[in-house]
Design an enzyme around this catalytic site. Structure first.
Site, short mmCIF file in Angstrom:
data_model
loop_
_atom_site.label_atom_id
_atom_site.label_comp_id
_atom_site.label_asym_id
_atom_site.label_seq_id
_atom_site.Cartn_x
_atom_site.Cartn_y
_atom_site.Cartn_z
NE ARG A 47 7.23 13.60 -20.40
CZ ARG A 47 7.03 12.93 -21.51
NH1 ARG A 47 6.27 11.84 -21.53
NH2 ARG A 47 7.57 13.29 -22.64
N GLY A 48 4.77 15.99 -21.52
CA GLY A 48 4.52 15.80 -22.95
C GLY A 48 3.42 16.78 -23.35
CB ALA A 49 3.19 19.22 -26.13
NE ARG A 76 6.99 21.50 -18.22
CZ ARG A 76 7.49 20.44 -18.88
NH1 ARG A 76 6.78 19.35 -19.02
NH2 ARG A 76 8.70 20.50 -19.39
CD GLN A 78 12.13 14.12 -20.51
OE1 GLN A 78 13.35 13.98 -20.62
NE2 GLN A 78 11.58 15.28 -20.28
CG ASP A 94 7.24 20.40 -26.14
OD1 ASP A 94 8.15 19.67 -26.58
OD2 ASP A 94 6.55 20.12 -25.14
CG ASN A 123 10.64 17.77 -29.40
OD1 ASN A 123 9.60 17.63 -28.76
ND2 ASN A 123 11.44 16.75 -29.63
CE LYS A 124 12.16 17.70 -22.80
NZ LYS A 124 11.96 18.78 -21.80
#
Ligand code: MRU
Length: 340
Positions: free
Chosen positions: A44-46, A87, A192, A233, A243-244
């Site tokens: 995960r993570g862009a 995603r 995270q 992201d 973002n998150k």
């Protein structure tokens, strides 16, 4: 630690769902397992999503039996669709797919195409690491010796090809000899920050303190937090940044307290085709992520729950966007096009 590794005919992923308690690496030869690993958050993570997708697409291409370019391209379109559906928010995924599509449309020899797609996947990975290093060099000037810097989610080596975006800037400042301490927000609901950011900083001997998300205002008001740096992201043309979930809340508090709010992201996260943050698709994830904490149910059965995985921080709340190509200070009214 390599969170993503290309082995020529397989891909090894560090299973981030199991961290920090177990460090397990899974090796995949089948592209559909890699697409599933993106959807289920094993990786995960862009930027990491984009890199893993590139490798998955390259592997898929190797498995296509036909030498007929028309049939090959048809099969590739289906595979691009599978990865595009993993995603929705991180634009790096679509940026990778576009790069792989371009090659598939340009070349006509299937054998050569397969080789070129493999090389492109490796290049996307290498370019990301180089971009992070350069971003670190460009952005470290924002962090002063002695700063306590808050971050949200994980924008580190685990979320990228290596080194990290937000954590890359912190790493660069530390490598320059500055004493930096990191406050990592736990990042409910997927944790995270608690599970991943603390894990990777602790391994690197960078001082890190875990706080819950709702403590950030308190530590800003009391003057403890000097800077905030997060990843992204997707950054829209006007500088609005997805973002998150929780990032927006921190940005409002940072503005209230006059604390610099920095976004570090590679050019692959900048999306000139999306006009503003209102146009960014926000992924809605399973409500179980909210109802359960590490498999323990914390809410009554059957109640209504929402779980948007990202939010949008308006450009007006951002002090600077740091990329490998340069920095945009005060993006409000300016947007990102100056970097293209
Ligand atoms: O849902 P995730 O863990 O993929 O979300 C990750 C983030 O929001 C990161 O901050 C972002 O992708 C930047 S990673 C360099």
């Amino acid at each position: 630690m390599d969170a993503i590794k290309w082995n020529g005919d397989s891909v090894t992923l560090l299973d981030q769902r199991l961290l920090p308690l177990k460090e397990v690496y899974n090796t995949y030869t089948n592209y559909s397992d890699i697409a599933a690993a993106i959807t289920n958050m094993e990786t995960r993570g862009a930027p990491a999503i984009g890199i893993a997708a590139g490798m998955g697409i390259a592997l898929a291409a190797q498995g296509i039996g036909t030498g007929d370019i028309v049939k090959f391209r048809d099969e590739m379109s289906r595979i691009f669709g599978i990865f595009a559906a993993t995603r929705p928010t991180a634009v790096n995924l679509f940026w990778t797919i576009d790069r792989m599509k371009k090659i598939t449309h340009e070349l006509t020899d299937v054998k050569q195409l397969k080789e070129t797609l493999k090389k492109e996947a490796v290049r996307i990975h290498e370019e990301d690491i180089a971009a992070n290093r350069q971003m670190g060099k460009n952005g470290s000037r924002f962090l002063n010796d002695g700063d306590i810097v808050m971050t949200h989610c994980n924008a580190g080596a685990l979320a990228t090809g290596g080194y990290g975006t937000a954590l890359g800037v912190i790493r660069a400042a530390v490598e320059e000899g500055k004493k930096i301490e990191v406050f990592a927000c736990e990042t409910r609901p997927y944790l995270q920050g608690a599970r991943l950011t603390t894990w990777e900083l602790y391994r690197d001997n960078i001082p890190v303190t875990l706080i819950t998300d709702n403590m950030s205002g308190h530590f800003m008001k009391t003057g403890v937090i000097k800077k905030i740096i997060v990843g992204a992201d997707r950054i829209a043309r006007n500088g609005d940044t997805a973002n998150k979930i929780g990032t927006y809340t921190h940005s409002v508090l940072a503005k209230e307290h006059g604390i610099p709010f920095l976004v570090a992201a590679p050019m692959s996260t900048l999306d000139p085709d999306t006009a503003t943050g209102n146009d960014i698709v926000i992924e809605q994830r399973s409500t179980d992520e909210v109802a359960f904490v590490q498999n323990v149910q914390i809410a009554p059965e059957g109640i209504k729950i929402l779980n948007p995985s990202f939010d949008v921080t308006p450009a007006a709340n951002i002090s600077a966007i740091i990329t490998e190509k340069g920095i945009i200070e005060k993006p409000e009214g300016r947007g990102i096009m100056g970097l293209f």
